[in-house]
Design an enzyme around this catalytic site. Sequence first.
Site, PDB file in Angstrom:
ATOM      1  N   LYS A 110       1.425 -19.907   7.610  1.00 19.73           N
ATOM      2  CA  LYS A 110       1.607 -19.066   6.426  1.00 19.73           C
ATOM      3  C   LYS A 110       2.208 -19.851   5.270  1.00 19.73           C
ATOM      4  O   LYS A 110       1.793 -19.699   4.117  1.00 19.73           O
ATOM      5  CB  LYS A 110       2.464 -17.852   6.780  1.00 19.73           C
ATOM      6  CG  LYS A 110       1.722 -16.835   7.638  1.00 19.73           C
ATOM      7  CD  LYS A 110       2.571 -15.629   7.976  1.00 19.73           C
ATOM      8  CE  LYS A 110       1.745 -14.617   8.768  1.00 19.73           C
ATOM      9  NZ  LYS A 110       2.509 -13.438   9.176  1.00 19.73           N
ATOM     10  N   LYS A 190      -9.912 -17.015   9.826  1.00 21.43           N
ATOM     11  CA  LYS A 190      -9.445 -15.770  10.429  1.00 21.43           C
ATOM     12  C   LYS A 190      -9.205 -14.725   9.341  1.00 21.43           C
ATOM     13  O   LYS A 190      -8.583 -15.001   8.325  1.00 21.43           O
ATOM     14  CB  LYS A 190      -8.146 -16.033  11.195  1.00 21.43           C
ATOM     15  CG  LYS A 190      -7.501 -14.757  11.744  1.00 21.43           C
ATOM     16  CD  LYS A 190      -5.992 -14.845  11.692  1.00 21.43           C
ATOM     17  CE  LYS A 190      -5.368 -13.483  11.899  1.00 21.43           C
ATOM     18  NZ  LYS A 190      -3.943 -13.448  11.550  1.00 21.43           N
ATOM     19  N   LYS A 193      -4.962 -10.184   5.654  1.00 21.93           N
ATOM     20  CA  LYS A 193      -4.520  -9.702   4.337  1.00 21.93           C
ATOM     21  C   LYS A 193      -3.839 -10.830   3.564  1.00 21.93           C
ATOM     22  O   LYS A 193      -3.965 -10.923   2.353  1.00 21.93           O
ATOM     23  CB  LYS A 193      -3.554  -8.526   4.507  1.00 21.93           C
ATOM     24  CG  LYS A 193      -4.166  -7.294   5.149  1.00 21.93           C
ATOM     25  CD  LYS A 193      -3.192  -6.130   5.212  1.00 21.93           C
ATOM     26  CE  LYS A 193      -2.077  -6.329   6.210  1.00 21.93           C
ATOM     27  NZ  LYS A 193      -2.522  -6.239   7.620  1.00 21.93           N
TER      28      LYS A 193
END
Length: 323
Positions: A110, A190, A193
């Site tokens: 992330k 993948k 959101k």
Amino acid sequence: MRSLSGIQPSGTLHIGNYFGAIKQFVEFQDKYEGFYFLANYHALTSSPDGESLKKNTIDAILDYLALGLDPEKSTIFLQSDVPEHTELSWILSNVTPMGLLERAHSYKDKVAKGIKSNVGLFTYPVLMAADILMYDPDVVPVGKDQKQHLEITRDIAIKFNETYRKEIFKLPQEKIVENLAVVPGIDGDKMSKSYGNIINMFISEKEIKKQIMSIVTDSTPLEEPKNPDNNITKLYSLFATQKEVEELKEKFLVGNFGYGHAKNQLFDKFMDYFTPFREKREQLEKNMDYVYEILKNGALKARSVASAKMEEVRNTVGLLNKI
């Protein structure tokens, strides 16, 4: 036998959430005692606007119910309605090695994708461990990308049990449907959101078609054969029969079949599949008192289980509780 899992309401739920998780939740309802929650504490790691988080949470519970979660079969609740989650997270953080969290792939991925780093994002696996261990589930249906978090949860449970020389927490097992474990996004990565590469289920037909037509493809000319194992085919296989998937692949191999044709075919399948769910959601949205009652009842049941577990945990770690 108990099943437990949750999804972040950090944005509109998408088909990756459905095929990677919610579909399993629904199928497990007749096999397990189900506890399914919306992880709105976790959603704070991305620092959303408060009003947006409220809206996303309501949208997500409507999605849960429209897609088949049944309050007569499963306990459905909001994470924030059970404050014992954060209490247990703090207690578990005191037996969790720093190195265990530093090895978490999700945090690294992330941050590499440009998501702002914060302490909540770093300690996310500890709160996730608390979410799970609180209810002593036998299985935890999750996407393949969450497998390491389940391993971390087991490591934390083992560390706690060893530290206090008592079997307080059951070691949960992840439940992953391999062929649906990672749903590809419109960019082939993948679907997430966080990455903005999603296809939604409950937006307008026009917006859904726009997302599907945005699926990334190569520049192979219309008349030439194409790789049949492309991103469109992978998404199409979620909705179609094996025979229909093979027929689509054959069209790509023969040529004179464009990616645009395939995307339109995918759109038609998508709408056929989700239209009944979309209609049910519209009805639920007209009866929000019923929806809120489900959340209230779910929270009461979840808290009864969580309170009993926390009484055991507090006693084990030496926290006096005289109130």
